[in-house]
Write an enzyme that holds these catalytic residues in place. Sequence first.
Site, PDB file in Angstrom:
ATOM      1  N   LEU A 170       0.757  -1.281   0.111  1.00  0.00           N
ATOM      2  CA  LEU A 170       0.061  -0.162  -0.132  1.00  0.00           C
ATOM      3  C   LEU A 170       0.964   1.273  -0.022  1.00  0.00           C
ATOM      4  CD1 LEU A 170      -2.476  -1.197   2.928  1.00  0.00           C
ATOM      5  CD2 LEU A 170      -2.981  -1.316   0.252  1.00  0.00           C
ATOM      6  N   GLY A 171       1.157   1.998  -1.283  1.00  0.00           N
ATOM      7  CA  GLY A 171       1.828   3.230  -1.148  1.00  0.00           C
ATOM      8  C   GLY A 171       3.184   2.943  -1.800  1.00  0.00           C
ATOM      9  N   ILE A 172       3.431   3.476  -3.079  1.00  0.00           N
ATOM     10  CA  ILE A 172       4.856   3.079  -3.152  1.00  0.00           C
ATOM     11  C   ILE A 172       5.641   4.571  -3.378  1.00  0.00           C
ATOM     12  CG2 ILE A 172       4.109   2.692  -5.769  1.00  0.00           C
ATOM     13  CD1 ILE A 172       6.395   0.769  -5.922  1.00  0.00           C
ATOM     14  N   ALA A 183      15.383 -16.839   4.244  1.00  0.00           N
ATOM     15  CA  ALA A 183      13.975 -16.968   4.573  1.00  0.00           C
ATOM     16  C   ALA A 183      13.387 -18.624   4.374  1.00  0.00           C
ATOM     17  CB  ALA A 183      12.838 -16.123   3.998  1.00  0.00           C
ATOM     18  N   GLY A 240      14.651   3.657  11.403  1.00  0.00           N
ATOM     19  CA  GLY A 240      14.796   3.436  10.062  1.00  0.00           C
ATOM     20  C   GLY A 240      15.407   1.968  10.164  1.00  0.00           C
ATOM     21  N   ASP A 251       7.579  13.713  15.711  1.00  0.00           N
ATOM     22  CA  ASP A 251       8.043  12.566  14.984  1.00  0.00           C
ATOM     23  C   ASP A 251       8.817  11.514  16.040  1.00  0.00           C
ATOM     24  OD1 ASP A 251       8.538  10.605  12.623  1.00  0.00           O
ATOM     25  OD2 ASP A 251      10.515  11.190  13.430  1.00  0.00           O
ATOM     26  N   LYS A 294       7.918   7.990  17.964  1.00  0.00           N
ATOM     27  CA  LYS A 294       8.997   6.916  18.263  1.00  0.00           C
ATOM     28  C   LYS A 294       9.248   6.313  19.509  1.00  0.00           C
ATOM     29  CE  LYS A 294      10.959   8.107  13.709  1.00  0.00           C
ATOM     30  NZ  LYS A 294      12.017   9.081  13.254  1.00  0.00           N
TER      31      LYS A 294
END
Lengths: 436, 436
Positions: free
Chosen positions: B9-11, B33, B134, B201, B205
Site C-alpha cells: 500500500l503506497g509506493i 527465509a 529506520g 515524530d 517513536k
Amino acid sequence: MKSIKVGLLGIGTVGAGTFNVLKRNQEEISRRAGRGIEIVMVADLDVARAKELVGAQCEVVKDGNLVVNNPDIDIVIELIGGYGIAKDLVLKAIANGKHVVTANKALLAIHGDEIFKAAQDKGVMVAYEAAVAGGIPIIKALREGLTANRIEWIAGIINGTTNFILSEMRDKGLDFDTVLKEAQRLGYAEADPTFDIEGVDAAHKATLMAAIAFGIPVQFDKAHVEGITKLEAVDIRYAEQLGYRIKLLGIAKRTPQGIELRVHPTLIPTKRLIANVEGAMNAVLVQGDAVGATLYYGKGAGAEPTASAVIADLVDITRLADADPAHRVPHLAFQPHAMTDTPILPISEVTTSYYLRMPVADEVGVLAKVTSILAESTISIDAMLQKEPAPGETQTDIIMLTHQTQEKNVEAAIKKIEALSTVLGKVTKIRLEHLS
Amino acid sequence: MKSIKVGLLGIGTVGAGTFNVLKRNQEEISRRAGRGIEIVMVADLDVARAKELVGAQCEVVKDGNLVVNNPDIDIVIELIGGYGIAKDLVLKAIANGKHVVTANKALLAIHGDEIFKAAQDKGVMVAYEAAVAGGIPIIKALREGLTANRIEWIAGIINGTTNFILSEMRDKGLDFDTVLKEAQRLGYAEADPTFDIEGVDAAHKATLMAAIAFGIPVQFDKAHVEGITKLEAVDIRYAEQLGYRIKLLGIAKRTPQGIELRVHPTLIPTKRLIANVEGAMNAVLVQGDAVGATLYYGKGAGAEPTASAVIADLVDITRLADADPAHRVPHLAFQPHAMTDTPILPISEVTTSYYLRMPVADEVGVLAKVTSILAESTISIDAMLQKEPAPGETQTDIIMLTHQTQEKNVEAAIKKIEALSTVLGKVTKIRLEHLS
C-alpha cells in the site's frame, strides 16, 4: 503454562550471572516469554561452591552427563568452555533432543559445522548470542535484523581485553607489557592472556560472524590471526598524529575474489564512531547494501552482560521449543541447503591500505629511493610523516600511509625497502581501514 | 515451497526502496527465509508512476481495498502514512486475516493499542521495525535481544532531520532558521517540517519504545513533546564550552514514581559515544539492569535503510506466518495479559538536571541573589560560567548547570529569578542528562 526446564553445565562467573539474572528478573522475563524459565539442575566440578550459589531449590551434580540425560530438561546451557568435555556434552544433549544455549565461541568456531548439522538432523536449536560480543545482540542483528541486506563487510572490536590495553597504551603512552600487567591486576586480562592478546578469541568470533553474514561454513582454520603483542607505543602515537587510532579489529569482508577473514591491529580514522570505543567495551560495525552502516555497542564480557545474551537465547528457544523447525531461524542464518562455499582468501590476497614505518638514515635521497620502490610496485601514497632527527641523532622515522593495494604487493615492496642501505631496520607494517 | 505473496500500500520513496531491495536481493533473502517473498500487487493513487516503478510482473491498482481484500495476499505492507486511510486499510487487512508490516509510527503511537488488539484477536502479526530509527533493528533488540533485562531507560536520537540541523548549527555556528532552509534544500527536511522540528515524530517513536521496554500501553498523548525551534546558537556554544553537546533526545525512563516519556533538546556530555552521532544519523542508547548500556546506530531514514527494516519484518513473518501465535513474539514485547498500567508522569514530576542561562546586569551581588534562590529551592549547582560583558556592555550571561532536581522545583526557582530586578530577561532552561 508450566515453566520450561533448564540444565546448566558449569557455574563459573557467567553461569552464576545467568542464574542470578534469571532469578531476579523471573517475573519480567515470564511476562515476555509467556511462561517461566527455571534452572532445575546444575553440573559443576566444585559441587560445594555451586550449592552455595544456587541454594536448595536446584539440584547440583558433579557429572554433566546427569544434566544432558535428564528427561525433565528441555534446554541445556553449556558454559564450560573449551573443546573437550563441552563438545561431548553438547552433542549428547542434542542427541537426547535437547535445545542448547552456549557462550562457547571456541567450540563453535572450530566444531560448529558438526554441531549445527547434528542439531539440524535432530530438529533442535543451538543458540549462541553470548558467543560474540557478550551482551550486544549482534548475532540476532545479523541473523534476523539485517536479512534484507547483502552484507558487504563487518568490522568489530570484539575483544575487551585488547581494547582495554590499546586504550591504556594510547591514553597513558605506556608500552604493551606494562599495560598488560595493569590489565591483569584489574581483572581485564586473564593470568594466561594468550587467546586474547594473540587475537585468537577475536578470530573465533569473527569466524562465526563471517559464517552468518555470508552463508559460508564455519572455518576458523582459514582466518588470518594477528594479536597486539608486537604493537609499539610509537606507532600508536604516529597514528594519532595522522588522525587514526589503532584497534584490534575482527574483519569479515566479501570481495569478488572471495571472503577476507582476518584479525589484526588496524588503523581507523579517529572521526569514526567505532574509533572512539574505549576501554573494555565492544562494538561491531556492519555494512549492508541496503541499510548502509549500522553499529552495535556494549559490554562484550562480564557475568551479567553475557547472562543477558544467554537468557535472550533461552527466551527465543522457549517460544519455539515445540514449533516446527521450519518456523525457526536457521542456525547459521542461511538455510542449510543454501550455504555457499565461497573461498576464504589467504592474507597475501587481501586488499587494504597500510601504515608503514621505516627507520632511515638522515641522508639526502633516502625518501626518493623509498618512493620509487613504491611507485614501481604501483603502491600510491596517501599521506606521509617524516620526523626531524633528535639533536645529535642521525636516524629518523619515515611514516607512510598507502592507498589500497594487495598484501603480497606490499610485502614485496617492503623486502626491497629493507634491502636499501639507508634503511636501518625492519619496516613496521600495520593495516589501515577507512570503514566508509 | 511457494513464495509468500505480499501486497504493498503506497509506493513512494520507501515503497520503491522496498520493491527494489526485495528484487535485487531476492536470492540472498530466500536463502535466509527458506522461500521467496514476492510483491504481487501495489496500490497507489499515482497508478502511472507506480506501473513505471514495478514493471509488468506486478499488478498496480488505485484502490488499496483491492490489496487488503485480495485472497492471494498473505502480508500487507502499509506505507501510506497518517491515521486516515492507512488505519482503515490496516484494520481491514487484519480483519481479512492478513499479516501487516508498517513503517507508520504516527498510526501506531496513537492507535497502536486498537490495532494490536485486533491483530491479537485475529491471530495475525503486525510488525513495525521500520517505524523507529529506520534501518537500525532497535525494535528487535528491545523486544527480543534484551529480554533478560529490566530496562531502566532509553535515550535516542531518533529524528534525522533535527540531528542534522543541530549538527550544522554547532559546526557552523548558524542559527536555526538558516540551517532549516539548508536542510530543506538538501532534502533532509520536508517542505512542512513541523512534525520533525517540533519533536512530534521523535515522540511517536519514543512512545513505541516505551511501550515495548516497560510493557505499558501505547500512550502518545501522555508524552511531553518539545522541539528544537526555540534553540539558540548561543546555548549550543555555551554547552560546548562546558563539555556538552545538545541533541534532541527521545527519553523513556522507569522511576519508582512512574514512567518518564519525553522529547526535548538535551545537553549530554561530549565524551559519550551518542553525543558524537552527527548529521542525519540515528542512535538509541538502552540501559538494561543486566547488560548495562548498549547502543544501536545507523541511518534512521531514507528509501533503502527503511526498506531494510520492512523486509526484515517480512522475513520474520514469512517464517512464522502459519505458526501457532504462541510461537511468536508478542506485538508489544510483553504478553497481552501481562501489560501493566504504570502511570506516565507529567513533566512537572520529572527529575533531571538543567542548564540555565540568564541575562543579568553586570552588577555586584547579582550572582549572590540567584544562588540564594537556588539554595532555598534545594537546587545544587554542578558548574557555572559567567562571561565578561563585551566592552561598553552592561549586560552579561550567567550559565548554570544544576544537579538533579524535579522540574516543578526548577520552574518555581526560575519564576523567582526572573522577578529579580538585576535579571534582564527570560531564563533559558534546557534539560541535561548524564546518560551514565
